[in-house]
Design an enzyme around this catalytic site. Sequence first.
Site, PDB file in Angstrom:
ATOM      1  N   ARG A 139      -2.030  21.703 -15.497  1.00 44.87           N
ATOM      2  CA  ARG A 139      -0.968  20.720 -15.734  1.00 44.87           C
ATOM      3  C   ARG A 139      -1.090  20.178 -17.162  1.00 44.87           C
ATOM      4  NH1 ARG A 139       1.510  15.879 -11.828  1.00 44.87           N
ATOM      5  NH2 ARG A 139       2.840  15.001 -13.437  1.00 44.87           N
ATOM      6  N   GLU A 185      11.143  17.592 -25.178  1.00 44.18           N
ATOM      7  CA  GLU A 185      10.379  17.949 -23.976  1.00 44.18           C
ATOM      8  C   GLU A 185      10.921  19.245 -23.360  1.00 44.18           C
ATOM      9  OE1 GLU A 185       7.665  16.287 -23.266  1.00 44.18           O
ATOM     10  OE2 GLU A 185       7.933  14.192 -23.859  1.00 44.18           O
ATOM     11  N   HIS A 235       0.853  11.376 -29.465  1.00 48.59           N
ATOM     12  CA  HIS A 235       0.358  10.052 -29.053  1.00 48.59           C
ATOM     13  C   HIS A 235      -0.311   9.336 -30.223  1.00 48.59           C
ATOM     14  CE1 HIS A 235       0.194  11.268 -24.533  1.00 48.59           C
ATOM     15  NE2 HIS A 235       1.343  10.727 -24.857  1.00 48.59           N
ATOM     16  N   ARG A 269       0.814  -1.228   0.000  1.00 47.56           N
ATOM     17  CA  ARG A 269       0.000   0.000   0.000  1.00 47.56           C
ATOM     18  C   ARG A 269       0.843   1.271   0.000  1.00 47.56           C
ATOM     19  NH1 ARG A 269      -3.167  -3.132   3.599  1.00 47.56           N
ATOM     20  NH2 ARG A 269      -4.864  -4.055   2.425  1.00 47.56           N
ATOM     21  N   HIS A 326       8.952   8.566 -28.493  1.00 44.38           N
ATOM     22  CA  HIS A 326       7.955   9.452 -27.897  1.00 44.38           C
ATOM     23  C   HIS A 326       8.295  10.936 -28.143  1.00 44.38           C
ATOM     24  CE1 HIS A 326       5.092  11.025 -24.972  1.00 44.38           C
ATOM     25  NE2 HIS A 326       6.084  11.693 -24.402  1.00 44.38           N
ATOM     26  N   HIS A 384       1.357  16.615 -27.502  1.00 43.66           N
ATOM     27  CA  HIS A 384       1.134  15.216 -27.135  1.00 43.66           C
ATOM     28  C   HIS A 384      -0.124  14.609 -27.757  1.00 43.66           C
ATOM     29  CE1 HIS A 384       4.429  15.979 -24.461  1.00 43.66           C
ATOM     30  NE2 HIS A 384       4.397  14.765 -23.954  1.00 43.66           N
ATOM     31  N   LYS A 399       8.342  22.495 -14.770  1.00 46.30           N
ATOM     32  CA  LYS A 399       7.480  21.355 -14.437  1.00 46.30           C
ATOM     33  C   LYS A 399       7.072  21.427 -12.968  1.00 46.30           C
ATOM     34  CE  LYS A 399       6.116  16.757 -15.007  1.00 46.30           C
ATOM     35  NZ  LYS A 399       6.203  15.526 -15.746  1.00 46.30           N
ATOM     36  N   ASN A 406       1.029  18.896 -21.986  1.00 45.39           N
ATOM     37  CA  ASN A 406       0.730  17.999 -23.105  1.00 45.39           C
ATOM     38  C   ASN A 406       0.879  18.683 -24.459  1.00 45.39           C
ATOM     39  OD1 ASN A 406       0.137  15.885 -21.332  1.00 45.39           O
ATOM     40  ND2 ASN A 406      -1.917  16.707 -20.997  1.00 45.39           N
ATOM     41  N   GLU A 442      -3.613  17.148 -12.287  1.00 42.64           N
ATOM     42  CA  GLU A 442      -4.030  17.493 -13.646  1.00 42.64           C
ATOM     43  C   GLU A 442      -5.537  17.684 -13.772  1.00 42.64           C
ATOM     44  OE1 GLU A 442      -1.790  15.556 -16.800  1.00 42.64           O
ATOM     45  OE2 GLU A 442      -3.445  15.885 -18.176  1.00 42.64           O
ATOM     46  N   LYS A 492       3.691  11.149 -11.720  1.00 44.11           N
ATOM     47  CA  LYS A 492       2.827  10.283 -12.543  1.00 44.11           C
ATOM     48  C   LYS A 492       3.547   8.960 -12.765  1.00 44.11           C
ATOM     49  CE  LYS A 492       0.074  13.257 -15.531  1.00 44.11           C
ATOM     50  NZ  LYS A 492      -0.219  13.550 -16.956  1.00 44.11           N
TER      51      LYS A 492
HETATM   52  N1  LIG Z   1       5.526   9.827 -15.834  1.00 42.35           N
HETATM   53  C1  LIG Z   1       5.560  10.845 -16.658  1.00 42.35           C
HETATM   54  O1  LIG Z   1       5.204  11.965 -16.313  1.00 42.35           O
HETATM   55  C2  LIG Z   1       6.078  10.614 -18.056  1.00 42.35           C
HETATM   56  C3  LIG Z   1       6.358  11.697 -18.881  1.00 42.35           C
HETATM   57  C4  LIG Z   1       6.894  11.460 -20.139  1.00 42.35           C
HETATM   58  C5  LIG Z   1       7.134  10.159 -20.555  1.00 42.35           C
HETATM   59  N2  LIG Z   1       6.847   9.121 -19.730  1.00 42.35           N
HETATM   60  C6  LIG Z   1       7.137   7.743 -20.125  1.00 42.35           C
HETATM   61  O2  LIG Z   1       8.545   7.619 -20.261  1.00 42.35           O
HETATM   62  C7  LIG Z   1       8.829   6.553 -21.142  1.00 42.35           C
HETATM   63  C8  LIG Z   1       9.917   6.972 -22.088  1.00 42.35           C
HETATM   64  O3  LIG Z   1      11.059   7.286 -21.339  1.00 42.35           O
HETATM   65  P1  LIG Z   1      12.514   7.321 -21.995  1.00 42.35           P
HETATM   66  O4  LIG Z   1      12.469   8.093 -23.249  1.00 42.35           O
HETATM   67  O5  LIG Z   1      13.456   7.705 -20.928  1.00 42.35           O
HETATM   68  O6  LIG Z   1      12.692   5.807 -22.477  1.00 42.35           O
HETATM   69  P2  LIG Z   1      13.443   4.530 -21.864  1.00 42.35           P
HETATM   70  O7  LIG Z   1      13.328   4.452 -20.415  1.00 42.35           O
HETATM   71  O8  LIG Z   1      12.956   3.379 -22.663  1.00 42.35           O
HETATM   72  O9  LIG Z   1      14.979   4.807 -22.244  1.00 42.35           O
HETATM   73  C9  LIG Z   1      15.333   4.894 -23.601  1.00 42.35           C
HETATM   74  C10 LIG Z   1      16.492   3.946 -23.927  1.00 42.35           C
HETATM   75  O10 LIG Z   1      17.711   4.492 -23.412  1.00 42.35           O
HETATM   76  C11 LIG Z   1      18.373   3.535 -22.587  1.00 42.35           C
HETATM   77  N3  LIG Z   1      19.088   4.319 -21.585  1.00 42.35           N
HETATM   78  C12 LIG Z   1      18.560   4.978 -20.529  1.00 42.35           C
HETATM   79  N4  LIG Z   1      19.506   5.724 -19.930  1.00 42.35           N
HETATM   80  C13 LIG Z   1      20.661   5.504 -20.600  1.00 42.35           C
HETATM   81  C14 LIG Z   1      21.980   6.004 -20.463  1.00 42.35           C
HETATM   82  N5  LIG Z   1      22.293   6.924 -19.553  1.00 42.35           N
HETATM   83  N6  LIG Z   1      22.923   5.542 -21.331  1.00 42.35           N
HETATM   84  C15 LIG Z   1      22.608   4.661 -22.304  1.00 42.35           C
HETATM   85  N7  LIG Z   1      21.359   4.179 -22.500  1.00 42.35           N
HETATM   86  C16 LIG Z   1      20.402   4.601 -21.650  1.00 42.35           C
HETATM   87  C17 LIG Z   1      17.281   2.636 -22.079  1.00 42.35           C
HETATM   88  O11 LIG Z   1      17.780   1.386 -21.727  1.00 42.35           O
HETATM   89  C18 LIG Z   1      16.369   2.566 -23.314  1.00 42.35           C
HETATM   90  O12 LIG Z   1      16.889   1.628 -24.214  1.00 42.35           O
HETATM   91  C19 LIG Z   1       7.537   6.197 -21.831  1.00 42.35           C
HETATM   92  O13 LIG Z   1       7.052   4.986 -21.296  1.00 42.35           O
HETATM   93  C20 LIG Z   1       6.590   7.336 -21.459  1.00 42.35           C
HETATM   94  O14 LIG Z   1       5.249   6.916 -21.375  1.00 42.35           O
HETATM   95  C21 LIG Z   1       6.331   9.332 -18.495  1.00 42.35           C
END
Ligand SMILES: NC(=O)c1ccc[n+]([C@@H]2O[C@H](COP(=O)([O-])OP(=O)(O)OC[C@H]3O[C@@H](n4cnc5c(N)ncnc54)[C@H](O)[C@@H]3O)[C@@H](O)[C@H]2O)c1
Length: 363
Positions: A241, A185, A252, A121, A266, A248, A227, A245, A237, A143
Site C-alpha cells: 500500500r 493523484e 510532505h 466505539r 497537497h 509523498h 486504489k 505514497n 499498509e 484511512k
Molecule cells: N485518507 C486518505 O487516504 C487521504 C489521502 C489523501 C489526502 N488526504 C487528506 O485530504 C485532505 C485534502 O483533501 P482535499 O484536497 O479534498 O481538500 P479539502 O477538503 O480542503 O477541499 C479543498 C477545498 O475545496 C472546497 N470544495 C470541496 N468540494 C468542492 C466542490 N465540489 N465545489 C467547490 N468547492 C469545493 C473545500 O471547501 C476546500 O476549500 C488533506 O487533509 C489530506 O491529508 C487523506
Amino acid sequence: MSEIVTVSLAERSYPIHIGPGLLARAGDLLKPLAKGPLPVVTDSHVGEFHLAALLETLGRAGLDARPIVLEPGEGSKSFAGLESLTTELLHTGVDRGGLIVAFGGGVIGDLTGFAAGVLKRGVAFAQIPTTLLAQVDSSVGGKTAINTPAGKNLVGLFHQPRIVIADTAVLTSLPRRELLAGYAEVVKYAGYGDAAFFDWLEANGAKALGGDSNTMVRAVALSCRMKAEVVARDEHETGDRALLNLGHTFGHALEAATGYSDRLLHGEGVAIGMALAFRLSVKLGLCSGQDAERFIRHMTSVGLPTDIAAISGPRPEPKPLLEHMAHDKKAREGRIVFVLLRGIGKGFVTADVPLDAVRDVLA
Ligand SMILES: NC(=O)c1ccc[n+]([C@@H]2O[C@H](COP(=O)([O-])OP(=O)(O)OC[C@H]3O[C@@H](n4cnc5c(N)ncnc54)[C@H](O)[C@@H]3O)[C@@H](O)[C@H]2O)c1
C-alpha cells in the site's frame, strides 16, 4: 455513463459508485444503510453549492438528514475540530446502528471518518467525496485522521466506509487549482503501477480536466480500481500500500516547509514530489531519462508544477527538507522511505537511498 468499483475486504467490502448526477440517487443508495437520524457533515463551500440538492434527495427517500456545516480548511482536522464534531454528532442522537455521511473533500472525509470510528466505539459512515482528490484517493481505503502540532495525520484510525458515492458533476464547482491538485493523484496511480493508464492519460487527461464527463468518470474509475486493488491486498499498509505514497515523501516535506499554507496544495506537493522521485531514480541509474522526461512533461502540459522553483515565495532549502523527511511518520529507524521507479508504471518502495543523491535533486 456511471461505473461501480468494489473494494474487496470480505464482509467489509463496499462499492464506489462513480458518475455524473449521482447525488440525485444518494437517497436511494443510502436508504438500506441508514437508520434513525442521519448526520450529514460538510463544509460551507460544499454546502453553498450542493447541500440543498443532497438534502432534497435524502428527504425524498424518507431519511432524517441532520446537516452539520463546518468551516472549510485543514483547521477543522484537529483535536478541537474533533471535539466539536463529536459533540454535534452526539446531539443528533445517531447511535451505533446508524450511519454518518461525510460530504466534502479530504478534510471532511478524514475528520468525519475518524469521528465516526471513535463515536460510541464505531458508527458506520458513508463517503460522498466532492473534490477530485477525495474521489480518487482519500474517500477510498479507510484511512482517517486529524492533524496535531507535531504533524499532519498523526492521530487516526482505519475505518472503512460502507459506500462511496462519487458524483463527478459536483467537480464543476471546484476551483481549477483544486481540480489540478487532485489530478496529481490520478497521475500517481499510473506512475507507480500502470504504464497503459499513463498512455491513456497522455491522450485523455486534458480532456477530462476540460470538463468531458465520460472521460472524467473513466479517469476516476481507473484510479479507484487501482486504489481498491492495493487496499484489498494490504489494508493496513504493512506492505505495498506504501506504493500509493509515490511523490509523498518529497511532497510532505515541501508542504511542511511551506507551512501547510496555500503556497502549496497537497496535490501540488505530490506533483513536484513525483517529478523529484523520477529525477532521483534517473540519478541512481534505475530509470531512463526518457521515461522521467515523458512523465514530467505530461504533468507540465496539464498545468501541474514539477519543480521546487515553481513554489511562490522563498525556495525551500535541501537541509530543512531532509530534516522533515527524516521525521516523516513513514521513516523506518531514521531511514527515509521513498517510492522510486524503474520506469513509468514500475514503482517500488525502498529505504535504501543515498542521502547525497537526495540532496542533489533537492538543490
Ligand atoms: N485518507 C486518505 O487516504 C487521504 C489521502 C489523501 C489526502 N488526504 C487528506 O485530504 C485532505 C485534502 O483533501 P482535499 O484536497 O479534498 O481538500 P479539502 O477538503 O480542503 O477541499 C479543498 C477545498 O475545496 C472546497 N470544495 C470541496 N468540494 C468542492 C466542490 N465540489 N465545489 C467547490 N468547492 C469545493 C473545500 O471547501 C476546500 O476549500 C488533506 O487533509 C489530506 O491529508 C487523506
